[in-house]
Design an enzyme around this catalytic site. Structure first.
Site, PDB file in Angstrom:
ATOM      1  N   HIS A 182      40.967  27.125  12.130  1.00 48.79           N
ATOM      2  CA  HIS A 182      40.085  27.314  13.290  1.00 48.79           C
ATOM      3  C   HIS A 182      39.163  28.489  12.995  1.00 48.79           C
ATOM      4  CE1 HIS A 182      43.022  25.029  16.052  1.00 48.79           C
ATOM      5  NE2 HIS A 182      42.035  24.238  15.655  1.00 48.79           N
ATOM      6  N   GLU A 185      39.079  32.274  14.571  1.00 52.06           N
ATOM      7  CA  GLU A 185      40.306  33.065  14.610  1.00 52.06           C
ATOM      8  C   GLU A 185      40.346  33.993  13.402  1.00 52.06           C
ATOM      9  OE1 GLU A 185      43.175  29.881  14.968  1.00 52.06           O
ATOM     10  OE2 GLU A 185      42.302  29.204  16.862  1.00 52.06           O
ATOM     11  N   HIS A 306      47.110  31.160  12.808  1.00 55.04           N
ATOM     12  CA  HIS A 306      46.100  30.996  13.863  1.00 55.04           C
ATOM     13  C   HIS A 306      46.066  32.263  14.719  1.00 55.04           C
ATOM     14  CE1 HIS A 306      45.465  26.506  13.763  1.00 55.04           C
ATOM     15  NE2 HIS A 306      46.487  26.641  12.933  1.00 55.04           N
ATOM     16  N   GLU A 381      50.608  32.162  15.932  1.00 57.89           N
ATOM     17  CA  GLU A 381      49.416  32.554  16.684  1.00 57.89           C
ATOM     18  C   GLU A 381      49.471  34.081  16.715  1.00 57.89           C
ATOM     19  OE1 GLU A 381      47.045  30.665  17.991  1.00 57.89           O
ATOM     20  OE2 GLU A 381      47.924  28.655  18.017  1.00 57.89           O
TER      21      GLU A 381
HETATM   22 ZN   LIG Z   1      43.934  27.945  16.048  1.00 53.86          ZN
END
Ligand SMILES: [Zn+2]
Ligand SMILES: *[C@@H]1O[C@H](CO)[C@@H](O)[C@H](O)[C@H]1NC(C)=O
Length: 425
Positions: A182, A185, A306, A381
């Site tokens: 992504h 990020e 992430h 995350e």
């Molecule tokens: Zn992500």
């Protein structure tokens, strides 16, 4: 406007876009709302809104009743937006009336391009080319230990460049670390390069063992086109850059060929969670999956980085059914989130993707676990916590090192536990 004036403006616009290849998107006076649907009807209204206009940006997928979603709305769309929410009696809260101002409160330093290779460090964020030059220099400086790998290609013809690290010799069990799928990020690729550096240079016994016991495959940028776009044009870009009609990009972490697009993804090309027209429609995920298939049997632990929200997640995202070795996943999870907390007291939570955050089919960790016999597969995350939602994707540069240090602590604990459970045998 008269026709000639109109033509002139059109011409000027073309000239402007041609010379300034990309004008940076700003979010001045953009508002951020949090909205929550209370029933299926309201959920459908939010779903219709998502991807209906490039002036309304959903930062969360709209998939379940009751889940809070963050929505960024351009000033000229606010009246329409509130009208739609009001008619559907959807509850919402205004979080900021100037997103740019909120974003600017975070000091996110970017290294001046081209100066980086000599002094690559973790006090700043880097552009793609600088990180690639650094990876190349590592391969030159560490022959027989660092090998450049190409995890795949991108729509715009870039390489998904990474390194293979074989400090303890060949034939060690494999750990695959993928980051940056992504684009916005930024802490994820920064933490991945921090880990590469530590694996190569740390004098700490636990990190030396981590480097020597395993063959490491690290790809800091699984979505290079998107990452470049976050530097040149739009800091909040998430997807690939493949054109789909009037919109661009599919979500490369909803595009993998395992229960693809069953839940938690969108079929609207303008949505930020667009699953793509088919599984592996994106050359990034297709080529990366082919690279991973070429390593089948050699990877024992897969880690995807992430941001943000401080979660540690494991399969599955497409169903609330749990993996058959969930008891082991829980043990590794417990050890890993205890270790992430030790240095700075940072709290992570998590669990299986579907229950811990939201349904999300087509993610890399699920594909690795579900199709490649990688029996241990996790997604971090990273910082900040979910309470920093106004600036979440912009982690202050001063936090790159602490966020990465605690991540490495966690990965040491993770690998140790995975080893104790016999998954590296
Ligand atoms: Zn992500
Ligand atoms: C590395 O291997 C050594 C020797 O087998 C073992 O004692 C240690 O726990 C391992 N460390 C990790 C992080 O795998």
């Amino acid at each position: 406007m008269s026709l000639t004036k109109c033509l002139l403006f059109a011409l000027l616009a073309i000239v402007a876009t041609a010379s300034v290849s990309a004008e940076r998107v700003r979010y001045d006076n953009y508002r951020m709302y949090k909205a929550t649907s209370e029933n299926a009807k309201q959920l459908a209204v939010l779903k219709d809104l998502e991807g209906s206009s490039d002036s309304i940006l959903f930062l969360d997928g709209v998939h379940i009743v009751g889940a809070e979603v963050q929505i960024v709305v351009a000033p000229h769309k606010v009246a329409d937006f509130l009208d739609i929410l009001g008619k559907a009696e959807i509850k919402y809260e205004l979080k900021t009336s100037d997103l740019q101002k909120s974003m600017d409160e975070v000091e996110e330093k970017v290294a001046i391009k081209g100066r980086a290779t000599r002094a690559y460090n973790w006090a700043e964020y880097y552009e793609l080319d600088d990180t690639y030059a650094w990876l190349q220099s590592l391969a030159q400086q560490n022959p027989g230990v660092v090998t450049l790998i190409e995890g795949g290609k991108t729509y715009q013809g870039r390489s998904i460049l990474g390194v293979k690290i074989t400090k303890g010799g060949s034939n060690k069990p494999g750990i695959f670390l993928e980051a940056g799928i992504h684009a916005r990020e930024w802490i994820a690729p920064a933490a991945a390069t921090y880990i590469i550096n530590q694996l190569l240079t740390s004098e700490e016994e636990s990190v030396k063992q981590l480097a020597e016991n395993y063959t490491w495959y690290v790809l800091p940028h699984a979505n290079p086109d998107g990452y470049v776009y976050t530097h040149t044009t739009d800091r909040l870009w998430r997807k690939t850059r493949t054109p789909y009609g009037n919109c661009f990009g599919a979500d490369p972490n909803r595009n993998w060929g395992f229960h693809w697009n069953e839940v938690g993804a969108s079929s609207n090309p303008c949505s930020d969670t667009y699953a793509g027209p088919s599984a592996f429609s994106e050359i990034e995920t297709l080529s990366l999956s082919e690279y991973l298939k070429s390593l089948k049997g050699k990877i024992n632990l897969y880690i995807s980085l992430h941001a943000y929200s401080q979660y540690l997640l494991y399969p599955y995202g497409h169903t609330n059914e749990l993996p058959d070795n969930v008891a082991d996943f829980k043990k590794v999870y417990d050890a890993s989130i205890a270790a992430v907390n030790k240095r700075y007291g940072t709290t992570y939570t998590g669990g299986n993707i579907y229950d811990a955050i939201y349904p999300a089919a087509g993610a890399s960790v699920d594909w690795a676990y579900g199709t490649q016999d990688v029996r241990m597969s996790f997604c971090y995350e990273l910082r900040p916590s979910s309470s920093s939602f106004l600036t979440g994707f912009r982690l202050p540069a001063a936090q790159i090192i602490p966020a990465s240090e605690e991540l490495l602590d966690s990965i040491v604990a993770m690998a140790t536990e995975v080893k104790n459970l016999g998954y590296f045998d």
